[in-house]
Design a protein around this motif. Structure first.
Motif, PDB file in Angstrom:
ATOM      1  N   ALA A  85       0.776  -1.286   0.025  1.00 37.13           N
ATOM      2  CA  ALA A  85      -0.093   0.047   0.240  1.00 37.13           C
ATOM      3  C   ALA A  85       0.772   1.213  -0.038  1.00 37.13           C
ATOM      4  O   ALA A  85       0.526   2.259  -0.628  1.00 37.13           O
ATOM      5  N   ARG A  86       2.046   1.192   0.633  1.00 35.91           N
ATOM      6  CA  ARG A  86       2.975   2.202   0.668  1.00 35.91           C
ATOM      7  C   ARG A  86       3.686   2.529  -0.407  1.00 35.91           C
ATOM      8  O   ARG A  86       4.442   3.529  -0.456  1.00 35.91           O
ATOM      9  N   VAL A  87       3.740   1.882  -1.470  1.00 37.81           N
ATOM     10  CA  VAL A  87       4.575   1.643  -2.773  1.00 37.81           C
ATOM     11  C   VAL A  87       3.804   2.262  -3.688  1.00 37.81           C
ATOM     12  O   VAL A  87       2.660   1.965  -4.233  1.00 37.81           O
ATOM     13  N   PRO A  88       4.234   3.345  -4.644  1.00 43.53           N
ATOM     14  CA  PRO A  88       3.718   3.828  -5.492  1.00 43.53           C
ATOM     15  C   PRO A  88       3.195   2.937  -6.772  1.00 43.53           C
ATOM     16  O   PRO A  88       4.329   1.974  -6.822  1.00 43.53           O
ATOM     17  N   SER A  89       2.097   2.630  -7.223  1.00 46.52           N
ATOM     18  CA  SER A  89       1.591   1.482  -7.943  1.00 46.52           C
ATOM     19  C   SER A  89       2.678   1.355  -9.076  1.00 46.52           C
ATOM     20  O   SER A  89       2.868  -0.142  -9.435  1.00 46.52           O
ATOM     21  N   LEU A  90       3.348   2.074  -9.726  1.00 47.68           N
ATOM     22  CA  LEU A  90       4.149   1.747 -10.773  1.00 47.68           C
ATOM     23  C   LEU A  90       5.586   1.001 -10.432  1.00 47.68           C
ATOM     24  O   LEU A  90       6.164   0.450 -11.188  1.00 47.68           O
ATOM     25  N   GLU A  91       5.712   1.349  -8.987  1.00 49.87           N
ATOM     26  CA  GLU A  91       7.147   0.610  -8.493  1.00 49.87           C
ATOM     27  C   GLU A  91       6.900  -0.637  -7.893  1.00 49.87           C
ATOM     28  O   GLU A  91       7.828  -1.395  -7.375  1.00 49.87           O
ATOM     29  N   ARG A  92       5.400  -1.070  -7.743  1.00 47.91           N
ATOM     30  CA  ARG A  92       5.196  -2.263  -6.779  1.00 47.91           C
ATOM     31  C   ARG A  92       5.860  -3.584  -7.486  1.00 47.91           C
ATOM     32  O   ARG A  92       6.471  -4.223  -6.605  1.00 47.91           O
ATOM     33  N   PRO A  93       6.166  -3.765  -8.733  1.00 48.98           N
ATOM     34  CA  PRO A  93       6.773  -4.930  -9.149  1.00 48.98           C
ATOM     35  C   PRO A  93       8.249  -4.950  -8.638  1.00 48.98           C
ATOM     36  O   PRO A  93       8.702  -5.977  -8.425  1.00 48.98           O
ATOM     37  N   ARG A  94       8.797  -3.645  -8.794  1.00 54.12           N
ATOM     38  CA  ARG A  94      10.269  -3.761  -8.578  1.00 54.12           C
ATOM     39  C   ARG A  94      10.502  -3.587  -6.872  1.00 54.12           C
ATOM     40  O   ARG A  94      11.377  -4.393  -6.456  1.00 54.12           O
ATOM     41  N   ALA A  95       9.425  -3.353  -6.219  1.00 51.21           N
ATOM     42  CA  ALA A  95       9.681  -3.569  -4.788  1.00 51.21           C
ATOM     43  C   ALA A  95       9.596  -4.778  -4.468  1.00 51.21           C
ATOM     44  O   ALA A  95      10.292  -5.338  -3.513  1.00 51.21           O
ATOM     45  N   ILE A  96       8.951  -5.757  -5.273  1.00 50.82           N
ATOM     46  CA  ILE A  96       8.899  -7.298  -4.990  1.00 50.82           C
ATOM     47  C   ILE A  96      10.276  -7.825  -5.173  1.00 50.82           C
ATOM     48  O   ILE A  96      10.719  -8.623  -4.616  1.00 50.82           O
ATOM     49  N   MET A  97      10.752  -7.137  -6.348  1.00 52.60           N
ATOM     50  CA  MET A  97      12.163  -7.712  -6.801  1.00 52.60           C
ATOM     51  C   MET A  97      13.043  -7.430  -5.759  1.00 52.60           C
ATOM     52  O   MET A  97      14.150  -8.314  -5.348  1.00 52.60           O
ATOM     53  N   ARG A  98      13.163  -6.567  -4.953  1.00 58.52           N
ATOM     54  CA  ARG A  98      14.174  -6.122  -3.847  1.00 58.52           C
ATOM     55  C   ARG A  98      14.053  -6.970  -2.782  1.00 58.52           C
ATOM     56  O   ARG A  98      15.060  -6.861  -2.119  1.00 58.52           O
ATOM     57  N   LEU A  99      13.085  -7.793  -2.627  1.00 52.69           N
ATOM     58  CA  LEU A  99      12.937  -8.745  -1.461  1.00 52.69           C
ATOM     59  C   LEU A  99      14.051  -9.724  -1.537  1.00 52.69           C
ATOM     60  O   LEU A  99      14.030 -10.489  -0.406  1.00 52.69           O
ATOM     61  N   HIS A 100      14.476 -10.055  -2.500  1.00 55.68           N
ATOM     62  CA  HIS A 100      15.622 -11.114  -2.855  1.00 55.68           C
ATOM     63  C   HIS A 100      16.658 -10.734  -1.720  1.00 55.68           C
ATOM     64  O   HIS A 100      17.611 -11.513  -1.074  1.00 55.68           O
ATOM     65  N   GLN A 101      16.841  -9.303  -1.288  1.00 55.89           N
ATOM     66  CA  GLN A 101      17.851  -9.009  -0.063  1.00 55.89           C
ATOM     67  C   GLN A 101      17.411  -9.453   1.382  1.00 55.89           C
ATOM     68  O   GLN A 101      18.137  -9.379   2.207  1.00 55.89           O
ATOM     69  N   GLY A 102      16.282  -9.947   1.436  1.00 59.49           N
ATOM     70  CA  GLY A 102      15.646 -10.255   2.700  1.00 59.49           C
ATOM     71  C   GLY A 102      14.464  -9.802   3.177  1.00 59.49           C
ATOM     72  O   GLY A 102      13.812  -8.568   2.567  1.00 59.49           O
ATOM     73  N   PHE A 103      13.676 -10.372   4.003  1.00 56.20           N
ATOM     74  CA  PHE A 103      12.335 -10.023   4.192  1.00 56.20           C
ATOM     75  C   PHE A 103      12.245  -8.785   5.228  1.00 56.20           C
ATOM     76  O   PHE A 103      11.237  -8.023   5.252  1.00 56.20           O
ATOM     77  N   ASP A 104      13.300  -8.672   5.870  1.00 54.19           N
ATOM     78  CA  ASP A 104      13.481  -7.647   6.989  1.00 54.19           C
ATOM     79  C   ASP A 104      14.361  -6.616   6.519  1.00 54.19           C
ATOM     80  O   ASP A 104      15.433  -6.333   7.149  1.00 54.19           O
TER      81      ASP A 104
END
Length: 385
Positions: free
Chosen positions: A188-207
């Motif tokens: 919800a806090r991520v701008p809509s066009l950035e959401r797929p890339r925000a998911i990709m960055r989770l490879h660095q860790g969930f926390d």
């Protein structure tokens, strides 16, 4: 029964770790080796699971990956594991046979960067260490047993291109042979066009720590040590087909009690909510829904289905019975003995979180491993997925 990480030919010519640097050319021996990856390098990801051995060899191409070669074979590594707690000799022999094929492909393509991982069967087996040693001796490959959190994280990363820009709450489900990973993500806090890339960055860790980049928040995740193979084995003694299916589905749902979104399920709105399902079960259900007599990844990957459409397919499977499912070309020979245990898991999830936005992902751990390697090496272009 849940496993949740506390939040807060010839032998292969070289050992395989997460990254194998390119050796210096003969004329450069006096200078420090440049180990930076070449964007033309090939990467490999191998996933040895409870039921299958799968491998992808790919090359970075823009912000995506281009698959050069692939391999998939049912090895049933976890056969008998539920009863004995050990990998059987025949299961290990089947897996080693498949891994020898992978070793040849890696050599043929001169792959220099790879991760070769094993999951739930090897996490649970008391003789997993002996098996890893046999694999090294007989194939030259070094398998790495990864933990549930990393498996869940990589499955999430692989699905990033399928995340809708309208999605605010995301549930990623990876139904494996020996375990099922669920990850709930707040976008919800991520701008809509950035959401797929925000998911990709989770490879660095969930926390992750807050950075300049919009952050996807992992609300909760869980690894249930039940997959299509282990759940099928647990209820193999129930003769009635419909009763066995119902028992499997309700038993799986009981294992979700520790997953915090389960308690809040009644309050979850469908608007802005998306489920992405990655597994052979989900892709088989999708192929059956489309009536495909020959599987076509281009038609399946990214397909969106409703809870009602999925339930119609599952009820059709039950109506066929075991003999009818064996003859159904949409299910396939490798999947027909496992489709009902997988469907039981899928039905349990849709009973809790009904949706008209379940996205089918013909992708998973291997793609996540590749994306993570390429992203860490800086060979993927930045920009929208």
């Amino acid at each position: 029964m849940s496993g949740k990480h506390p939040r807060g030919g010839a032998p292969f010519p070289r050992p395989f770790g997460p990254v194998t640097p390119i050796p210096p050319a003969s004329g450069d021996r006096g200078r420090k080796a440049d180990t930076r990856p070449d964007p033309a390098d090939l990467y490999a990801a191998l996933d040895l699971g409870t039921n299958s051995c799968r491998m992808l060899i790919a090359q970075p191409k823009g912000n995506q990956l281009h698959v050069v070669d692939s391999f998939s074979k049912s090895v049933q590594l976890g056969q008998g594991l539920e009863a004995s707690g050990r990998l059987s000799r025949s299961s290990m022999a089947r897996a080693v046979g498949a891994l020898k094929i992978c070793q040849r492909k890696l050599g043929q393509h001169d792959v220099r960067r790879a991760r070769l991982v094993a999951t739930e069967a090897c996490r649970r087996a008391s003789n997993a260490g002996d098996f890893i040693n046999v694999v090294k001796r007989d194939t030259g490959l070094e398998l790495e047993i990864i933990q549930p959190e990393e498996e869940a994280r990589l499955a999430v990363v692989s699905c990033a291109p399928l995340v809708s820009t309208r999605t605010e709450q995301l549930l990623v489900v990876d139904i494996g042979g020996g375990s099922t990973e669920l990850v709930w993500i707040d976008l919800a806090r991520v701008p809509s066009l950035e959401r797929p890339r925000a998911i990709m960055r989770l490879h660095q860790g969930f926390d992750q720590e807050d950075t300049v980049f919009p952050r996807a928040k992992v609300v909760d995740w869980i690894s249930v040590p039940l997959g299509v193979a282990t759940l099928k084995d647990m209820y193999a003694d129930v003769a009635d087909d419909s009763a066995r299916f119902a028992l499997m589905s309700w038993f799986f749902e009981e294992q979700l009690a520790e997953f915090s979104p389960y308690a809040d399920a009644a309050d979850q709105a469908r608007e802005g909510f998306q489920i992405i399902g990655t597994s052979g079960t989900v892709t088989t259900v999708a192929a059956s829904h489309l009536g495909l007599r020959r599987y076509d990844r281009n038609k399946v990957d990214g397909l969106r289905m409703t809870s009602d459409q999925i339930d119609t397919v599952i009820q059709g499977y039950l109506g066929l019975g075991p003999e009818g499912r064996r003859r159904d070309p949409r299910i396939g020979r490798d999947r027909q003995t496992l489709i009902m245990s997988g469907s039981a898991i899928l039905q349990a999830l849709l009973r809790v979180w009904p949706t008209d936005r379940l996205s089918v992902a013909d992708r998973g751990l291997r793609e996540g491993l590749l994306y993570a390697q390429m992203s860490s090496d800086g060979v993927l272009e930045d920009g929208p997925l």
